[in-house]
Design a protein around this motif. Structure first.
Motif, PDB file in Angstrom:
ATOM      1  N   MET A 297     -22.434  26.102 -24.151  1.00  0.00           N
ATOM      2  CA  MET A 297     -21.235  26.483 -23.404  1.00  0.00           C
ATOM      3  C   MET A 297     -20.041  26.749 -24.320  1.00  0.00           C
ATOM      4  O   MET A 297     -18.925  26.959 -23.858  1.00  0.00           O
ATOM      5  N   GLY A 298     -20.287  26.731 -25.639  1.00  0.00           N
ATOM      6  CA  GLY A 298     -19.249  27.069 -26.597  1.00  0.00           C
ATOM      7  C   GLY A 298     -18.317  25.931 -26.955  1.00  0.00           C
ATOM      8  O   GLY A 298     -17.218  26.175 -27.457  1.00  0.00           O
ATOM      9  N   LEU A 299     -18.761  24.687 -26.748  1.00  0.00           N
ATOM     10  CA  LEU A 299     -17.908  23.543 -27.071  1.00  0.00           C
ATOM     11  C   LEU A 299     -18.292  22.924 -28.405  1.00  0.00           C
ATOM     12  O   LEU A 299     -19.463  22.600 -28.630  1.00  0.00           O
ATOM     13  N   PRO A 300     -17.342  22.707 -29.315  1.00  0.00           N
ATOM     14  CA  PRO A 300     -17.592  21.855 -30.476  1.00  0.00           C
ATOM     15  C   PRO A 300     -17.804  20.423 -29.985  1.00  0.00           C
ATOM     16  O   PRO A 300     -17.306  20.042 -28.920  1.00  0.00           O
ATOM     17  N   SER A 301     -18.518  19.625 -30.758  1.00  0.00           N
ATOM     18  CA  SER A 301     -18.830  18.263 -30.324  1.00  0.00           C
ATOM     19  C   SER A 301     -18.477  17.240 -31.391  1.00  0.00           C
ATOM     20  O   SER A 301     -18.686  17.470 -32.587  1.00  0.00           O
ATOM     21  N   ILE A 302     -17.953  16.111 -30.942  1.00  0.00           N
ATOM     22  CA  ILE A 302     -17.811  14.921 -31.779  1.00  0.00           C
ATOM     23  C   ILE A 302     -18.950  13.994 -31.377  1.00  0.00           C
ATOM     24  O   ILE A 302     -19.006  13.528 -30.232  1.00  0.00           O
ATOM     25  N   VAL A 303     -19.877  13.734 -32.300  1.00  0.00           N
ATOM     26  CA  VAL A 303     -21.041  12.920 -31.970  1.00  0.00           C
ATOM     27  C   VAL A 303     -21.265  11.885 -33.060  1.00  0.00           C
ATOM     28  O   VAL A 303     -20.802  12.043 -34.195  1.00  0.00           O
ATOM     29  N   THR A 304     -21.998  10.844 -32.719  1.00  0.00           N
ATOM     30  CA  THR A 304     -22.335   9.822 -33.707  1.00  0.00           C
ATOM     31  C   THR A 304     -23.484  10.302 -34.586  1.00  0.00           C
ATOM     32  O   THR A 304     -24.329  11.087 -34.170  1.00  0.00           O
ATOM     33  N   ASN A 305     -23.515   9.797 -35.799  1.00  0.00           N
ATOM     34  CA  ASN A 305     -24.510  10.198 -36.797  1.00  0.00           C
ATOM     35  C   ASN A 305     -25.816   9.448 -36.545  1.00  0.00           C
ATOM     36  O   ASN A 305     -26.198   8.541 -37.283  1.00  0.00           O
ATOM     37  N   ILE A 314     -23.856  20.244 -37.274  1.00  0.00           N
ATOM     38  CA  ILE A 314     -23.620  20.349 -38.712  1.00  0.00           C
ATOM     39  C   ILE A 314     -22.118  20.180 -38.937  1.00  0.00           C
ATOM     40  O   ILE A 314     -21.320  20.948 -38.383  1.00  0.00           O
ATOM     41  N   PRO A 315     -21.705  19.165 -39.701  1.00  0.00           N
ATOM     42  CA  PRO A 315     -20.288  18.811 -39.815  1.00  0.00           C
ATOM     43  C   PRO A 315     -19.380  19.992 -40.139  1.00  0.00           C
ATOM     44  O   PRO A 315     -19.633  20.752 -41.075  1.00  0.00           O
ATOM     45  N   TYR A 316     -18.366  20.131 -39.297  1.00  0.00           N
ATOM     46  CA  TYR A 316     -17.292  21.111 -39.420  1.00  0.00           C
ATOM     47  C   TYR A 316     -17.771  22.562 -39.309  1.00  0.00           C
ATOM     48  O   TYR A 316     -17.016  23.480 -39.590  1.00  0.00           O
ATOM     49  N   ARG A 317     -19.016  22.742 -38.853  1.00  0.00           N
ATOM     50  CA  ARG A 317     -19.479  24.086 -38.483  1.00  0.00           C
ATOM     51  C   ARG A 317     -19.524  24.216 -36.958  1.00  0.00           C
ATOM     52  O   ARG A 317     -19.040  25.186 -36.399  1.00  0.00           O
ATOM     53  N   ASN A 318     -20.140  23.236 -36.303  1.00  0.00           N
ATOM     54  CA  ASN A 318     -20.131  23.248 -34.833  1.00  0.00           C
ATOM     55  C   ASN A 318     -19.725  21.902 -34.249  1.00  0.00           C
ATOM     56  O   ASN A 318     -19.895  21.653 -33.064  1.00  0.00           O
ATOM     57  N   GLY A 319     -19.179  21.029 -35.086  1.00  0.00           N
ATOM     58  CA  GLY A 319     -18.718  19.744 -34.593  1.00  0.00           C
ATOM     59  C   GLY A 319     -18.444  18.768 -35.719  1.00  0.00           C
ATOM     60  O   GLY A 319     -18.371  19.153 -36.897  1.00  0.00           O
ATOM     61  N   ILE A 320     -18.322  17.498 -35.352  1.00  0.00           N
ATOM     62  CA  ILE A 320     -18.003  16.438 -36.313  1.00  0.00           C
ATOM     63  C   ILE A 320     -18.954  15.274 -36.080  1.00  0.00           C
ATOM     64  O   ILE A 320     -19.207  14.880 -34.939  1.00  0.00           O
ATOM     65  N   LEU A 321     -19.467  14.696 -37.179  1.00  0.00           N
ATOM     66  CA  LEU A 321     -20.299  13.503 -37.116  1.00  0.00           C
ATOM     67  C   LEU A 321     -19.470  12.283 -37.503  1.00  0.00           C
ATOM     68  O   LEU A 321     -18.678  12.328 -38.455  1.00  0.00           O
ATOM     69  N   ILE A 322     -19.641  11.189 -36.756  1.00  0.00           N
ATOM     70  CA  ILE A 322     -18.948   9.942 -37.062  1.00  0.00           C
ATOM     71  C   ILE A 322     -19.952   8.794 -37.028  1.00  0.00           C
ATOM     72  O   ILE A 322     -20.992   8.893 -36.373  1.00  0.00           O
ATOM     73  N   PRO A 323     -19.665   7.681 -37.709  1.00  0.00           N
ATOM     74  CA  PRO A 323     -20.568   6.523 -37.629  1.00  0.00           C
ATOM     75  C   PRO A 323     -20.597   5.947 -36.215  1.00  0.00           C
ATOM     76  O   PRO A 323     -19.608   5.995 -35.479  1.00  0.00           O
ATOM     77  N   SER A 324     -21.742   5.396 -35.843  1.00  0.00           N
ATOM     78  CA  SER A 324     -21.874   4.766 -34.530  1.00  0.00           C
ATOM     79  C   SER A 324     -21.034   3.498 -34.451  1.00  0.00           C
ATOM     80  O   SER A 324     -20.889   2.769 -35.440  1.00  0.00           O
ATOM     81  N   LYS A 325     -20.430   3.258 -33.301  1.00  0.00           N
ATOM     82  CA  LYS A 325     -19.654   2.050 -33.004  1.00  0.00           C
ATOM     83  C   LYS A 325     -18.409   1.915 -33.883  1.00  0.00           C
ATOM     84  O   LYS A 325     -17.876   0.815 -34.041  1.00  0.00           O
ATOM     85  N   ASP A 326     -17.924   3.021 -34.429  1.00  0.00           N
ATOM     86  CA  ASP A 326     -16.757   2.987 -35.320  1.00  0.00           C
ATOM     87  C   ASP A 326     -15.563   3.600 -34.589  1.00  0.00           C
ATOM     88  O   ASP A 326     -15.385   4.820 -34.559  1.00  0.00           O
ATOM     89  N   GLU A 327     -14.731   2.751 -34.003  1.00  0.00           N
ATOM     90  CA  GLU A 327     -13.596   3.238 -33.216  1.00  0.00           C
ATOM     91  C   GLU A 327     -12.580   3.967 -34.064  1.00  0.00           C
ATOM     92  O   GLU A 327     -11.975   4.944 -33.616  1.00  0.00           O
ATOM     93  N   ARG A 342      -7.150  25.953 -35.555  1.00  0.00           N
ATOM     94  CA  ARG A 342      -7.875  27.018 -36.253  1.00  0.00           C
ATOM     95  C   ARG A 342      -9.303  26.594 -36.581  1.00  0.00           C
ATOM     96  O   ARG A 342     -10.250  27.376 -36.428  1.00  0.00           O
ATOM     97  N   GLN A 343      -9.437  25.365 -37.044  1.00  0.00           N
ATOM     98  CA  GLN A 343     -10.775  24.852 -37.361  1.00  0.00           C
ATOM     99  C   GLN A 343     -11.628  24.778 -36.102  1.00  0.00           C
ATOM    100  O   GLN A 343     -12.811  25.119 -36.117  1.00  0.00           O
ATOM    101  N   ILE A 344     -11.037  24.364 -35.006  1.00  0.00           N
ATOM    102  CA  ILE A 344     -11.766  24.272 -33.746  1.00  0.00           C
ATOM    103  C   ILE A 344     -12.177  25.657 -33.263  1.00  0.00           C
ATOM    104  O   ILE A 344     -13.274  25.851 -32.740  1.00  0.00           O
ATOM    105  N   SER A 345     -11.337  26.634 -33.449  1.00  0.00           N
ATOM    106  CA  SER A 345     -11.674  28.002 -33.057  1.00  0.00           C
ATOM    107  C   SER A 345     -12.908  28.503 -33.800  1.00  0.00           C
ATOM    108  O   SER A 345     -13.769  29.185 -33.222  1.00  0.00           O
ATOM    109  N   ARG A 346     -13.014  28.164 -35.074  1.00  0.00           N
ATOM    110  CA  ARG A 346     -14.207  28.545 -35.841  1.00  0.00           C
ATOM    111  C   ARG A 346     -15.449  27.832 -35.315  1.00  0.00           C
ATOM    112  O   ARG A 346     -16.529  28.416 -35.241  1.00  0.00           O
TER     113      ARG A 346
END
Length: 379
Positions: A297-305, A314-327, A342-346
């Protein structure tokens, strides 16, 4: 005469949603029989997929006596049906089906691991779950992890030494790119959920601890205090008996001014279309469909690694990876996407393209059909 294949899951939701369309496709080449716990959803599978179904009550949680009764029923069915192949999905169905198929000497016994529960379990329960997965693998002739991460965990935890294979690039059913697209109809439906000039995060899934909802709500409340022009759409059901949230989390979900709880929705596309970024801070997954749906649907995603998520994103290509349980990492990622348009638009440009290239449904179906043909030719 067509080979007979039994597809089995613990509850009918899995056959109905996870394998939508796939069973009908397979029925054009084989005799397909679906087995799951009885109910309206199993009847829906029968009507939509055009296959014969059999209802066998199975419990998702451990229930020794009821599990034994379910096992006996499956043994009786396999002896009567004489399938050429039994292919199971979901943990309890995998355990019961692989054991019953082994006892009745079904030639091909295949289990798909869509996600492993034991890595996040503790103590005695962890040992029980690992033992169950080892028994599944012992009885199975073919082991199919849904993704490379699940395959790696099965190997690293020494669940099995048998060969394992991933179909295509992973995922059990692929993504229907035509369905998950921003049509004029979907955009019109999204208009009622959209608020212009307000940055919108979206989560789709079960409202449970294991999906990271406690952390997500706490981080959102912190960010909301800093900038109120933001929202969080929460789409999905509670499962209070299986995995309850903290009381303060549940209170915020229903009463915080920036959170809109939408509950279960048959069609999640309008909520993706009304959002800017998808957030999925889950503790464990196999290969999450919802992350692929958001990307389509064209949404970037923030997901746990974690397994699956780190294969899709893939980090900073279609979203961001973060550690699990890391607030703190979740806070920084959510703040980053709001402050870097701009980064989100890409990422938006890449999101749908990257999903289509690797996980389009017809690619997965063809790979699965080729796998079936190869396996059954040798049996």
């Amino acid at each position: 005469m067509s080979k007979k294949i039994i597809r089995i899951s613990t509850v009918p939701q899995s056959l109905n949603y996870m394998l939508e369309g796939q069973l009908r496709m397979l029925a054009g080449h084989y005799e397909i029989v679906g087995i799951s716990s009885p109910g309206d959803l199993l009847n829906e599978v029968h009507m939509r997929e055009g296959i014969r179904v059999i209802g066998i009550p199975m419990k998702r949680h451990i229930s020794p006596w009821k599990d034994f009764v379910s096992l006996l029923r499956l043994i009786r069915i396999f002896m009567k049906e004489k399938p050429d192949m039994v292919h199971s999905v979901t943990p309890k169905a995998g355990l019961l089906a692989m054991l019953a198929a082994w006892i009745t000497q079904v030639p091909v016994r295949m289990h798909t691991f869509t996600g492993l529960v034991f890595p996040t379990a503790e103590g005695k329960m962890k040992k029980i779950l690992m033992l169950a997965d080892r028994l599944i693998c012992y009885c199975a002739t073919h082991i199919n992890p849904e993704g490379e991460g699940v395959k790696r965990d099965l190997k690293d935890y020494r669940i099995t030494a048998k060969p394992m294979f991933v179909v295509a690039n992973g995922n059990i059913n692929g993504i229907d790119m035509q369905y998950f697209s921003r049509t004029a109809e979907i955009e019109a439906a999204a208009a009622s959920y959209r608020e212009e000039g307000c940055f919108t995060f979206c989560f789709v899934g079960r409202m449970v601890k294991d999906k990271g909802i406690n952390e997500l709500v706490r981080v959102f409340r912190k960010l909301y205090k800093e900038r109120s022009r933001m929202r969080l759409l929460l789409v999905g059901p509670f499962e209070k008996e299986l995995d309850p949230l903290f009381p303060e989390t549940e209170q915020a979900i229903f009463h915080h001014p920036g959170i809109r709880f939408m509950g279960w929705q048959n069609d999640v596309r309008p909520f993706f279309a009304a959002s800017d970024v998808f957030v999925f801070p889950s503790y464990r997954e196999g290969f999450p469909n919802v992350v692929m749906q958001a990307g389509a649907m064209g949404l970037p995603s923030i997901v746990t690694n974690i397994n699956g998520c780190n294969e899709i994103i893939i980090p900073y290509r279609n979203g961001i990876l973060i550690p699990s349980k890391d607030e703190n990492a979740l806070y920084e990622a959510m703040r980053y996407v709001m402050e870097n348009p701009r980064q989100i638009s890409r990422m938006v440009v890449n999101a749908r393209l990257m999903i289509g290239e690797r996980y389009e449904r017809r690619l997965v179906w063809k790979a699965l059909l080729d796998t079936y043909r190869r396996i059954l030719q040798n049996n």
